[in-house]
Design a protein around this motif. Structure first.
Motif, short mmCIF file in Angstrom:
data_model
loop_
_atom_site.label_atom_id
_atom_site.label_comp_id
_atom_site.label_asym_id
_atom_site.label_seq_id
_atom_site.Cartn_x
_atom_site.Cartn_y
_atom_site.Cartn_z
N GLU A 44 9.54 5.14 -36.58
CA GLU A 44 9.36 6.43 -35.92
C GLU A 44 10.72 7.01 -35.50
N ARG A 45 10.73 8.31 -35.32
CA ARG A 45 11.93 8.96 -34.84
C ARG A 45 12.21 8.53 -33.40
N GLU A 46 13.47 8.20 -33.12
CA GLU A 46 13.80 7.71 -31.80
C GLU A 46 14.97 8.48 -31.19
N PHE A 47 14.97 8.54 -29.88
CA PHE A 47 16.00 9.22 -29.13
C PHE A 47 17.32 8.46 -29.22
N VAL A 48 18.41 9.22 -29.34
CA VAL A 48 19.75 8.63 -29.36
C VAL A 48 20.56 9.11 -28.14
N ALA A 49 20.68 10.43 -27.99
CA ALA A 49 21.50 10.98 -26.91
C ALA A 49 21.11 12.43 -26.67
N ALA A 50 21.38 12.91 -25.47
CA ALA A 50 21.11 14.30 -25.14
C ALA A 50 22.14 14.80 -24.15
N ILE A 51 22.31 16.13 -24.15
CA ILE A 51 23.27 16.77 -23.25
C ILE A 51 22.64 18.06 -22.73
N ASP A 52 22.83 18.32 -21.46
CA ASP A 52 22.13 19.47 -20.86
C ASP A 52 22.81 20.78 -21.24
N TYR A 53 22.09 21.87 -20.97
CA TYR A 53 22.58 23.18 -21.34
C TYR A 53 23.71 23.61 -20.42
N TRP A 54 24.38 24.64 -20.85
CA TRP A 54 25.47 25.29 -20.13
C TRP A 54 26.71 24.39 -20.02
N THR A 55 26.84 23.63 -18.94
CA THR A 55 28.08 22.89 -18.75
C THR A 55 28.14 21.59 -19.54
N GLY A 56 26.98 21.03 -19.86
CA GLY A 56 26.97 19.74 -20.53
C GLY A 56 27.40 18.60 -19.61
N ASP A 57 27.30 18.80 -18.33
CA ASP A 57 27.74 17.77 -17.39
C ASP A 57 26.81 16.55 -17.38
N THR A 58 25.56 16.77 -17.73
CA THR A 58 24.59 15.68 -17.72
C THR A 58 24.33 15.21 -19.14
N THR A 59 24.51 13.93 -19.35
CA THR A 59 24.20 13.31 -20.64
C THR A 59 23.31 12.11 -20.42
N HIS A 60 22.63 11.72 -21.48
CA HIS A 60 21.75 10.55 -21.41
C HIS A 60 21.77 9.86 -22.77
N TYR A 61 21.76 8.54 -22.76
CA TYR A 61 21.85 7.76 -23.99
C TYR A 61 20.76 6.71 -24.05
N ALA A 62 20.34 6.42 -25.26
CA ALA A 62 19.47 5.26 -25.47
C ALA A 62 20.28 4.00 -25.17
N ASP A 63 19.62 3.00 -24.66
CA ASP A 63 20.30 1.76 -24.32
C ASP A 63 21.01 1.15 -25.54
N SER A 64 20.44 1.35 -26.70
CA SER A 64 20.98 0.73 -27.92
C SER A 64 22.33 1.32 -28.34
N VAL A 65 22.67 2.50 -27.83
CA VAL A 65 23.92 3.15 -28.24
C VAL A 65 24.87 3.35 -27.07
N LYS A 66 24.43 3.05 -25.87
CA LYS A 66 25.25 3.28 -24.68
C LYS A 66 26.56 2.50 -24.79
N GLY A 67 27.66 3.19 -24.52
CA GLY A 67 28.98 2.57 -24.61
C GLY A 67 29.60 2.65 -25.98
N ARG A 68 28.82 3.03 -26.99
CA ARG A 68 29.35 3.14 -28.36
C ARG A 68 29.34 4.59 -28.85
N PHE A 69 28.34 5.34 -28.44
CA PHE A 69 28.19 6.74 -28.88
C PHE A 69 28.52 7.68 -27.73
N THR A 70 29.05 8.85 -28.08
CA THR A 70 29.34 9.88 -27.09
C THR A 70 28.87 11.24 -27.61
N ILE A 71 28.06 11.91 -26.82
CA ILE A 71 27.60 13.26 -27.16
C ILE A 71 28.46 14.26 -26.42
N SER A 72 28.76 15.37 -27.08
CA SER A 72 29.54 16.44 -26.45
C SER A 72 29.11 17.77 -27.05
#
Length: 125
Positions: A44-72
């Motif tokens: 199934e399709r799974e979540f990887v990372a997300a970033i909020d609108y406007w400033t992008g100050d809030t990000t969230h990562y799946a545990d499996s990629v945390k520390g390795r992937f960066t969203i911007s």
């Protein structure tokens, strides 16, 4: 209608890096929360990372990629990016970017309204 086009996928050895890009057609891109998802063959399709609108100050990562992937995001370029480091064979999947208008960061695919066509990432061992 927001159109999203992903790029940057490819074949890389384990431990390597890739940077995915997603270009949006929407001139009010800054008002969209953006997410990256992935779907491996037979899964199934799974979540990887997300970033909020406007400033992008809030990000969230799946545990499996945390520390390795960066969203911007770069609102001036209508783009969202996923820097992927220390890639593993289990990261192999089609990666999709998605958009939803002015909401908090979401992890469920059903929360997003617009999707790109996807880009293949293959990590060899």
């Amino acid at each position: 209608q927001v159109q999203l086009v992903e790029s940057g996928g490819g074949l890389v050895q384990a431990g390597g890096s890739l940077r995915l890009s997603c270009a949006a057609s929407e001139p009010t891109f800054s008002t969209y929360t953006m997410g990256w998802f992935r779907q491996a063959t037979g899964k199934e399709r799974e979540f990887v990372a997300a970033i909020d609108y406007w400033t992008g100050d809030t990000t969230h990562y799946a545990d499996s990629v945390k520390g390795r992937f960066t969203i911007s995001r770069d609102n001036a370029k209508n783009g969202v990016y996923l820097q992927m480091n220390s890639l593993k064979p289990e990261d192999t999947a089609v990666y999709y970017c998605a958009a939803v208008y002015r909401t908090i960061v979401r992890v469920s695919p059903e929360s997003y309204d617009y999707w790109g066509q996807g880009t293949q990432v293959t990590v060899s061992s």
